[in-house]
Design a protein around this motif. Structure first.
Motif, PDB file in Angstrom:
ATOM      1  N   TYR A 169       0.838  -1.209   0.000  1.00 42.87           N
ATOM      2  CA  TYR A 169       0.000   0.000   0.000  1.00 42.87           C
ATOM      3  C   TYR A 169       0.871   1.257   0.000  1.00 42.87           C
ATOM      4  O   TYR A 169       0.584   2.215  -0.712  1.00 42.87           O
ATOM      5  CB  TYR A 169      -0.947   0.006   1.198  1.00 42.87           C
ATOM      6  CG  TYR A 169      -2.045  -1.015   1.084  1.00 42.87           C
ATOM      7  CD1 TYR A 169      -3.144  -0.798   0.258  1.00 42.87           C
ATOM      8  CD2 TYR A 169      -1.985  -2.203   1.798  1.00 42.87           C
ATOM      9  CE1 TYR A 169      -4.148  -1.742   0.133  1.00 42.87           C
ATOM     10  CE2 TYR A 169      -2.993  -3.155   1.681  1.00 42.87           C
ATOM     11  CZ  TYR A 169      -4.069  -2.918   0.850  1.00 42.87           C
ATOM     12  OH  TYR A 169      -5.062  -3.855   0.733  1.00 42.87           O
ATOM     13  N   ALA A 171      -7.651  -1.208   5.024  1.00 41.11           N
ATOM     14  CA  ALA A 171      -7.207  -1.802   3.764  1.00 41.11           C
ATOM     15  C   ALA A 171      -8.229  -2.865   3.353  1.00 41.11           C
ATOM     16  O   ALA A 171      -8.026  -4.050   3.538  1.00 41.11           O
ATOM     17  CB  ALA A 171      -5.816  -2.390   3.916  1.00 41.11           C
ATOM     18  N   SER A 172      -9.332  -2.389   2.817  1.00 38.10           N
ATOM     19  CA  SER A 172     -10.444  -3.262   2.440  1.00 38.10           C
ATOM     20  C   SER A 172     -10.880  -2.902   1.027  1.00 38.10           C
ATOM     21  O   SER A 172     -11.741  -2.048   0.829  1.00 38.10           O
ATOM     22  CB  SER A 172     -11.605  -3.067   3.428  1.00 38.10           C
ATOM     23  OG  SER A 172     -12.705  -3.842   3.055  1.00 38.10           O
ATOM     24  N   PRO A 173     -10.281  -3.559   0.031  1.00 35.65           N
ATOM     25  CA  PRO A 173     -10.581  -3.188  -1.353  1.00 35.65           C
ATOM     26  C   PRO A 173     -11.963  -3.652  -1.804  1.00 35.65           C
ATOM     27  O   PRO A 173     -12.460  -4.679  -1.340  1.00 35.65           O
ATOM     28  CB  PRO A 173      -9.485  -3.905  -2.154  1.00 35.65           C
ATOM     29  CG  PRO A 173      -9.087  -5.060  -1.300  1.00 35.65           C
ATOM     30  CD  PRO A 173      -9.275  -4.604   0.127  1.00 35.65           C
ATOM     31  N   ASP A 176      -4.402  -4.337  -8.662  1.00 33.33           N
ATOM     32  CA  ASP A 176      -5.762  -3.810  -8.841  1.00 33.33           C
ATOM     33  C   ASP A 176      -6.429  -3.621  -7.483  1.00 33.33           C
ATOM     34  O   ASP A 176      -7.091  -2.598  -7.243  1.00 33.33           O
ATOM     35  CB  ASP A 176      -6.626  -4.758  -9.682  1.00 33.33           C
ATOM     36  CG  ASP A 176      -6.207  -4.874 -11.134  1.00 33.33           C
ATOM     37  OD1 ASP A 176      -5.463  -3.991 -11.623  1.00 33.33           O
ATOM     38  OD2 ASP A 176      -6.632  -5.859 -11.772  1.00 33.33           O
ATOM     39  N   LEU A 177      -6.285  -4.608  -6.604  1.00 33.05           N
ATOM     40  CA  LEU A 177      -6.885  -4.524  -5.266  1.00 33.05           C
ATOM     41  C   LEU A 177      -6.264  -3.388  -4.458  1.00 33.05           C
ATOM     42  O   LEU A 177      -6.972  -2.591  -3.839  1.00 33.05           O
ATOM     43  CB  LEU A 177      -6.708  -5.853  -4.526  1.00 33.05           C
ATOM     44  CG  LEU A 177      -7.484  -7.036  -5.066  1.00 33.05           C
ATOM     45  CD1 LEU A 177      -6.994  -8.331  -4.430  1.00 33.05           C
ATOM     46  CD2 LEU A 177      -8.971  -6.855  -4.825  1.00 33.05           C
ATOM     47  N   VAL A 178      -4.945  -3.318  -4.478  1.00 32.23           N
ATOM     48  CA  VAL A 178      -4.233  -2.294  -3.720  1.00 32.23           C
ATOM     49  C   VAL A 178      -4.569  -0.908  -4.256  1.00 32.23           C
ATOM     50  O   VAL A 178      -4.848   0.023  -3.488  1.00 32.23           O
ATOM     51  CB  VAL A 178      -2.715  -2.559  -3.749  1.00 32.23           C
ATOM     52  CG1 VAL A 178      -1.938  -1.388  -3.168  1.00 32.23           C
ATOM     53  CG2 VAL A 178      -2.392  -3.846  -2.997  1.00 32.23           C
ATOM     54  N   ASP A 179      -4.548  -0.758  -5.583  1.00 32.56           N
ATOM     55  CA  ASP A 179      -4.825   0.550  -6.171  1.00 32.56           C
ATOM     56  C   ASP A 179      -6.242   1.044  -5.879  1.00 32.56           C
ATOM     57  O   ASP A 179      -6.474   2.253  -5.806  1.00 32.56           O
ATOM     58  CB  ASP A 179      -4.562   0.535  -7.681  1.00 32.56           C
ATOM     59  CG  ASP A 179      -3.085   0.638  -8.017  1.00 32.56           C
ATOM     60  OD1 ASP A 179      -2.267   0.905  -7.105  1.00 32.56           O
ATOM     61  OD2 ASP A 179      -2.733   0.463  -9.200  1.00 32.56           O
ATOM     62  N   ALA A 180      -7.183   0.131  -5.690  1.00 33.39           N
ATOM     63  CA  ALA A 180      -8.540   0.550  -5.325  1.00 33.39           C
ATOM     64  C   ALA A 180      -8.539   1.259  -3.974  1.00 33.39           C
ATOM     65  O   ALA A 180      -9.234   2.267  -3.781  1.00 33.39           O
ATOM     66  CB  ALA A 180      -9.478  -0.651  -5.310  1.00 33.39           C
ATOM     67  N   VAL A 181      -7.749   0.766  -3.044  1.00 35.37           N
ATOM     68  CA  VAL A 181      -7.631   1.401  -1.726  1.00 35.37           C
ATOM     69  C   VAL A 181      -6.821   2.692  -1.841  1.00 35.37           C
ATOM     70  O   VAL A 181      -7.200   3.733  -1.299  1.00 35.37           O
ATOM     71  CB  VAL A 181      -6.998   0.425  -0.709  1.00 35.37           C
ATOM     72  CG1 VAL A 181      -6.709   1.126   0.615  1.00 35.37           C
ATOM     73  CG2 VAL A 181      -7.901  -0.783  -0.489  1.00 35.37           C
ATOM     74  N   ARG A 200      -8.682   5.695  -3.072  1.00 36.39           N
ATOM     75  CA  ARG A 200      -9.527   6.352  -2.053  1.00 36.39           C
ATOM     76  C   ARG A 200      -8.691   7.288  -1.181  1.00 36.39           C
ATOM     77  O   ARG A 200      -9.140   8.378  -0.815  1.00 36.39           O
ATOM     78  CB  ARG A 200     -10.239   5.304  -1.189  1.00 36.39           C
ATOM     79  CG  ARG A 200     -11.225   4.441  -1.954  1.00 36.39           C
ATOM     80  CD  ARG A 200     -12.389   5.232  -2.534  1.00 36.39           C
ATOM     81  NE  ARG A 200     -13.203   5.726  -1.439  1.00 36.39           N
ATOM     82  CZ  ARG A 200     -13.850   6.886  -1.421  1.00 36.39           C
ATOM     83  NH1 ARG A 200     -13.808   7.675  -2.459  1.00 36.39           N
ATOM     84  NH2 ARG A 200     -14.551   7.249  -0.378  1.00 36.39           N
ATOM     85  N   THR A 202      -8.236   3.981 -10.756  1.00 35.80           N
ATOM     86  CA  THR A 202      -9.142   2.858 -10.968  1.00 35.80           C
ATOM     87  C   THR A 202     -10.485   3.387 -11.437  1.00 35.80           C
ATOM     88  O   THR A 202     -10.792   4.571 -11.317  1.00 35.80           O
ATOM     89  CB  THR A 202      -9.358   2.043  -9.675  1.00 35.80           C
ATOM     90  OG1 THR A 202      -9.926   2.902  -8.674  1.00 35.80           O
ATOM     91  CG2 THR A 202      -8.042   1.475  -9.141  1.00 35.80           C
TER      92      THR A 202
END
Length: 183
Positions: free
Chosen positions: A17, A143-145, A156-161, A164, A176
């Motif tokens: 992250y 850290a909850s994508p 992709d999951l990390v970038d979603a968080v 934000r 994203t």
């Protein structure tokens, strides 16, 4: 005028992250970085590099660094990931290191202060500290994508968080896709 941010990295799992935030933020803003010794060890263990980004690096124990003062003007601070120890220190004004001192100053100056927590499950003590930090002005994130964007990779999951976090700093970067309803 270039925006200026302080990034603190504390000793919790989830160094990716911090790395992804530095990847997206450092090309468009002046970034001041503080990495705890434990965070450095965890980053090495997780195989994540926190170096090579165009940032100003401050020593963890340098309480005389410019970012330790309210006179250092910046646009916000993020602690990513934020350990429960660091959360407790921020929530209770305990400032033995530069990460917690910079957060304390950020809150007293009423600047955005985002804490990205990476812990599960949460104890009552953690939840109480989250509420205390929130009441002091911090933005609490976990850290909850989301999965509605149908992520394919860990990035992709990390970038979603991370997107934000960047939104809450007021930086205009599209990382994203945003929710636009069911297709």
């Amino acid at each position: 005028m270039t925006r200026k941010f302080v990034i603190g990295v504390s000793g919790a799992s989830g160094m990716i992250y911090a790395s992804r935030l530095l990847h997206h933020l450092s090309p468009v803003a002046e970034v001041h970085l503080v990495v705890s010794p434990v965070a450095g060890e965890i980053a090495a263990h997780e195989g994540v590099s926190l170096s090579g980004f165009p940032v100003t690096l401050h020593r963890f124990d340098d309480l005389a660094a410019p970012i330790a003062s309210g006179s250092f003007r910046h646009d916000g601070m993020v602690i990513v990931p934020c350990s429960m120890k660091t959360l407790a220190s921020v929530a209770n004004g305990i400032t033995p290191n530069l990460v917690t001192r910079a957060a304390d100053v950020t809150l007293k100056e009423r600047r955005p202060c985002i804490l990205l927590l990476r812990e599960n499950p949460l104890s009552r003590i953690h939840i109480t500290n989250m509420l205390t930090a929130h009441d002091a002005g911090a933005t609490i994130m976990v850290a909850s994508p989301p999965f509605y964007s149908r992520p394919v990779t860990i990035e992709d999951l990390v970038d979603a968080v991370v997107s934000r976090i960047i939104d809450h700093l007021g930086v205009e970067i599209e990382i994203t896709s945003r929710w636009s309803g069911y297709e």
